[in-house]
Scaffold this motif. Structure first.
Motif, short mmCIF file in Angstrom:
data_model
loop_
_atom_site.label_atom_id
_atom_site.label_comp_id
_atom_site.label_asym_id
_atom_site.label_seq_id
_atom_site.Cartn_x
_atom_site.Cartn_y
_atom_site.Cartn_z
N ASP A 252 0.81 -1.23 0.00
CA ASP A 252 0.00 0.00 0.00
C ASP A 252 0.84 1.27 0.00
O ASP A 252 0.32 2.38 0.04
CB ASP A 252 -0.94 0.01 1.21
CG ASP A 252 -0.19 0.00 2.54
OD1 ASP A 252 1.05 0.08 2.53
OD2 ASP A 252 -0.85 -0.10 3.58
N PHE A 253 2.16 1.13 -0.05
CA PHE A 253 3.05 2.29 -0.05
C PHE A 253 3.00 2.97 -1.41
O PHE A 253 3.10 2.32 -2.45
CB PHE A 253 4.48 1.84 0.27
CG PHE A 253 5.50 2.95 0.20
CD1 PHE A 253 5.64 3.83 1.25
CD2 PHE A 253 6.29 3.11 -0.93
CE1 PHE A 253 6.58 4.85 1.20
CE2 PHE A 253 7.22 4.13 -0.99
CZ PHE A 253 7.36 5.00 0.07
N VAL A 254 2.83 4.30 -1.42
CA VAL A 254 2.78 5.08 -2.65
C VAL A 254 3.93 6.08 -2.65
O VAL A 254 4.01 6.94 -1.76
CB VAL A 254 1.44 5.82 -2.80
CG1 VAL A 254 1.44 6.65 -4.09
CG2 VAL A 254 0.28 4.84 -2.80
N ALA A 255 4.81 5.96 -3.61
CA ALA A 255 5.97 6.85 -3.69
C ALA A 255 5.54 8.30 -3.76
O ALA A 255 4.65 8.66 -4.53
CB ALA A 255 6.82 6.49 -4.91
N GLY A 256 6.17 9.15 -2.95
CA GLY A 256 5.88 10.57 -2.96
C GLY A 256 4.74 10.98 -2.07
O GLY A 256 4.51 12.18 -1.87
N SER A 257 4.00 10.02 -1.52
CA SER A 257 2.88 10.32 -0.63
C SER A 257 3.29 10.13 0.83
O SER A 257 4.25 9.39 1.11
CB SER A 257 1.69 9.41 -0.95
OG SER A 257 1.23 9.64 -2.26
N PRO A 258 2.59 10.77 1.77
CA PRO A 258 2.90 10.57 3.19
C PRO A 258 2.83 9.09 3.55
O PRO A 258 2.00 8.34 3.03
CB PRO A 258 1.81 11.37 3.90
CG PRO A 258 1.41 12.43 2.91
CD PRO A 258 1.50 11.74 1.57
N ALA A 259 3.72 8.67 4.42
CA ALA A 259 3.79 7.26 4.81
C ALA A 259 4.15 7.16 6.28
O ALA A 259 4.43 8.17 6.94
CB ALA A 259 4.82 6.53 3.95
N VAL A 260 4.13 5.94 6.79
CA VAL A 260 4.57 5.68 8.16
C VAL A 260 5.53 4.50 8.15
O VAL A 260 5.37 3.55 7.38
CB VAL A 260 3.38 5.37 9.11
CG1 VAL A 260 2.55 6.61 9.34
CG2 VAL A 260 2.51 4.23 8.58
N ALA A 261 6.55 4.61 8.98
CA ALA A 261 7.49 3.51 9.19
C ALA A 261 7.10 2.82 10.48
O ALA A 261 6.97 3.47 11.53
CB ALA A 261 8.91 4.05 9.27
N VAL A 262 6.90 1.50 10.43
CA VAL A 262 6.44 0.74 11.59
C VAL A 262 7.45 -0.34 11.92
O VAL A 262 7.91 -1.07 11.03
CB VAL A 262 5.05 0.11 11.31
CG1 VAL A 262 4.60 -0.71 12.52
CG2 VAL A 262 4.03 1.18 10.98
N PHE A 263 7.79 -0.45 13.22
CA PHE A 263 8.72 -1.50 13.64
C PHE A 263 8.46 -1.85 15.10
O PHE A 263 7.96 -1.03 15.87
CB PHE A 263 10.18 -1.08 13.43
CG PHE A 263 10.54 0.26 14.00
CD1 PHE A 263 11.09 0.38 15.28
CD2 PHE A 263 10.34 1.42 13.26
CE1 PHE A 263 11.42 1.61 15.80
CE2 PHE A 263 10.67 2.67 13.78
CZ PHE A 263 11.21 2.76 15.05
N ALA A 264 8.81 -3.06 15.45
CA ALA A 264 8.54 -3.58 16.80
C ALA A 264 9.64 -3.16 17.78
O ALA A 264 10.81 -3.02 17.38
CB ALA A 264 8.43 -5.09 16.77
N PRO A 265 9.29 -2.97 19.06
CA PRO A 265 10.31 -2.63 20.05
C PRO A 265 11.44 -3.66 20.15
O PRO A 265 12.58 -3.29 20.43
CB PRO A 265 9.51 -2.56 21.36
CG PRO A 265 8.14 -2.16 20.91
CD PRO A 265 7.93 -2.91 19.62
#
Length: 359
Positions: free
Chosen positions: A264-277
Motif C-alpha cells: 500500500d506504499f505510494v511513492a511521494g505520498s505521506p507514509a509511516v514507518a512501523v517496527f517492533a520494540p
C-alpha cells in the motif's frame, strides 16, 4: 439497508464521525480519552442530537437532521451498556432484567420467563433474588448485559464495558460478550481502550482521534499494520511518520529512514514507518555497518516488560516517542537510566513502510 449507519457532526464537541456497519457485524471504536468515542455512541442511542447527521438501523431512519427527525432513545431498539452497570437499586436482579420486557407491554409471567432466559445465558440465574448492592462488579455487569438483551435490541452499544472491573472479572465478561454477540449475530459497537476487547469481540475497528476517524479496517490489519500513533501504541509497535521519495524517506526532523515498502506504499505520498520494540538495538555510540535507522533519543522510562526490559524514550526534540525491548544485562552494561542520551538503531529489514491512509 440492514445494519447500522452513523454519520454525525457535534460541533461543541468537535466530533465529525461516520461509519457503516453490516447486520451482525461488531465494530470496535478505539482512541484516546476525549477523542469523541462516547459521543458517537450517544448520538446512535439518541442521547445526543447532532448538529448535522443521520442514524439508520436496519432500514429505519432514527435521526435525520435535514428532516428534523429524532426518534427518542426508548423507541430506537438500541441498547446501551455503560461502564457502570446502573441497575435499579430497589429491584431484585430478576426484576431488573424483567423491566425492559415489562416496559414493552409484556405480561408479568412472560417478562419473568424472558428474564430467566437471559440470566441463564449470562450465567447469573443464581443471583436472581439478590439486590444490586449484593453483587460484585463483574456479577453486576453480567446482569446489565442480561437486562440489555432482554429488551431484544436490534443493536447493542457497549461503552468501555470492562473499564470498571478488576483484572480477574474482565476476562470472564469478555468471554461472555463474545459468546452473546457471536451466537446471536448481534450488530454491536464497542468503545474500548483495550486491544484485547477489539481482538476478542470485533470484526472491524475504527480509530478516532480529535473527533475524526483517522484509521479503519479489519482488526488484524489495523493492529498489525497501524497508520495512526494510537493504534500503533495499543498494538505495541513504534510508528514514525515519514515523507519523500522511496530512495530518500525522512522524518519531520530530517532523520533518514530505510525500510521495506508494503503493497500500500505510494511513492511521494505521506507514509509511516512501523517496527517492533524488540527490533530496536540500543547503543551509546553510532554503530558501523550496513544502512540502518538511527534515532538520537533521551530515555524517559525503564520498566520490566515480560521477560525483557522496556525502554521508553523520546527524540531530543520531544516530537517522537519510541520504545525498545532489551535484556536486563544490556540495561546494566549501557547504564540505561531515565535522562540518558542514547541511540535507538533499527535494521532496514525490520522496518515496514505503509501508506498513511486516514480512512
Amino acid at each position: 439497508m440492514s445494519g447500522l449507519t452513523v454519520d454525525a457532526r457535534v460541533n461543541v464537541r468537535g466530533v465529525d464521525v461516520g461509519f457503516d456497519l453490516a447486520e451482525g457485524e461488531v465494530l470496535a471504536v478505539l482512541g484516546p480519552n476525549g477523542a469523541g468515542k462516547s459521543t458517537v455512541l450517544s448520538v446512535a442511542a439518541g442521547l445526543v442530537r447532532p448538529d448535522d447527521g443521520r442514524v439508520e438501523l436496519n432500514g429505519r431512519v432514527l435521526t435525520d437532521t435535514s428532516q428534523g427527525l429524532a426518534v427518542p432513545p426508548h423507541r430506537r431498539s438500541i441498547a446501551l451498556l455503560a461502564q457502570q452497570a446502573l441497575l435499579f437499586p430497589h429491584l431484585t436482579v430478576a426484576a431488573n432484567v424483567a423491566f425492559a420486557p415489562r416496559s414493552a407491554g409484556r405480561g408479568r409471567r412472560e417478562a419473568r420467563e424472558i428474564a430467566r432466559k437471559w440470566l441463564d445465558a449470562v450465567d447469573a440465574v443464581q443471583f436472581a433474588d439478590r439486590r444490586p448492592h449484593e453483587l460484585s462488579g463483574g456479577q453486576a455487569q453480567r446482569v446489565a448485559v442480561a437486562r440489555a438483551l432482554a429488551a431484544d435490541p436490534q443493536a447493542l452499544l457497549l461503552d468501555e464495558p470492562m473499564a470498571a472491573l478488576d483484572v480477574s472479572a474482565a476476562p470472564a465478561l469478555r468471554v461472555l460478550l463474545r459468546r452473546v454477540l457471536r451466537e446471536g449475530r448481534r450488530t454491536a459497537v464497542v468503545v474500548t481502550h483495550d486491544v484485547l476487547d477489539a481482538l476478542a469481540l470485533a470484526d472491524r475497528v475504527i480509530v478516532v482521534d480529535g473527533g475524526r476517524v483517522v484509521e479503519s479496517g479489519l482488526v488484524r490489519d489495523v493492529l498489525t499494520r497501524p497508520r495512526s500513533a494510537f493504534a500503533a501504541r495499543i498494538a505495541g509497535l513504534n510508528l514514525v511518520p515519514v515523507f519523500g521519495a522511496p530512495d530518500r524517506m525522512e522524518t519531520a526532523m530530517g532523520v533518514r529512514i530505510h525500510g521495506l515498502p508494503d503493497a500500500d506504499f505510494v511513492a511521494g505520498s505521506p507514509a509511516v514507518a512501523v517496527f517492533a520494540p524488540h527490533s530496536v538495538a540500543v547503543h551509546r555510540h553510532h554503530p558501523e555497518g550496513s544502512p540502518r535507522n538511527v534515532f538520537r533519543v533521551t530515555i524517559a522510562e525503564v520498566g520490566v516488560h515480560g521477560p525483557t526490559v522496556r525502554v521508553r524514550a523520546h527524540t531530543c526534540e520531544g516530537r517522537l516517542e519510541l520504545s525498545a525491548d532489551v535484556t536486563a544485562a544490556s540495561v546494566a552494561a549501557l547504564d540505561l537510566v531515565p535522562g540518558a542520551d542514547v541511540l535507538f538503531v533499527v535494521k532496514a529489514t525490520e522496518v515496514a513502510l505503509h501508506g498513511a491512509r486516514t480512512t
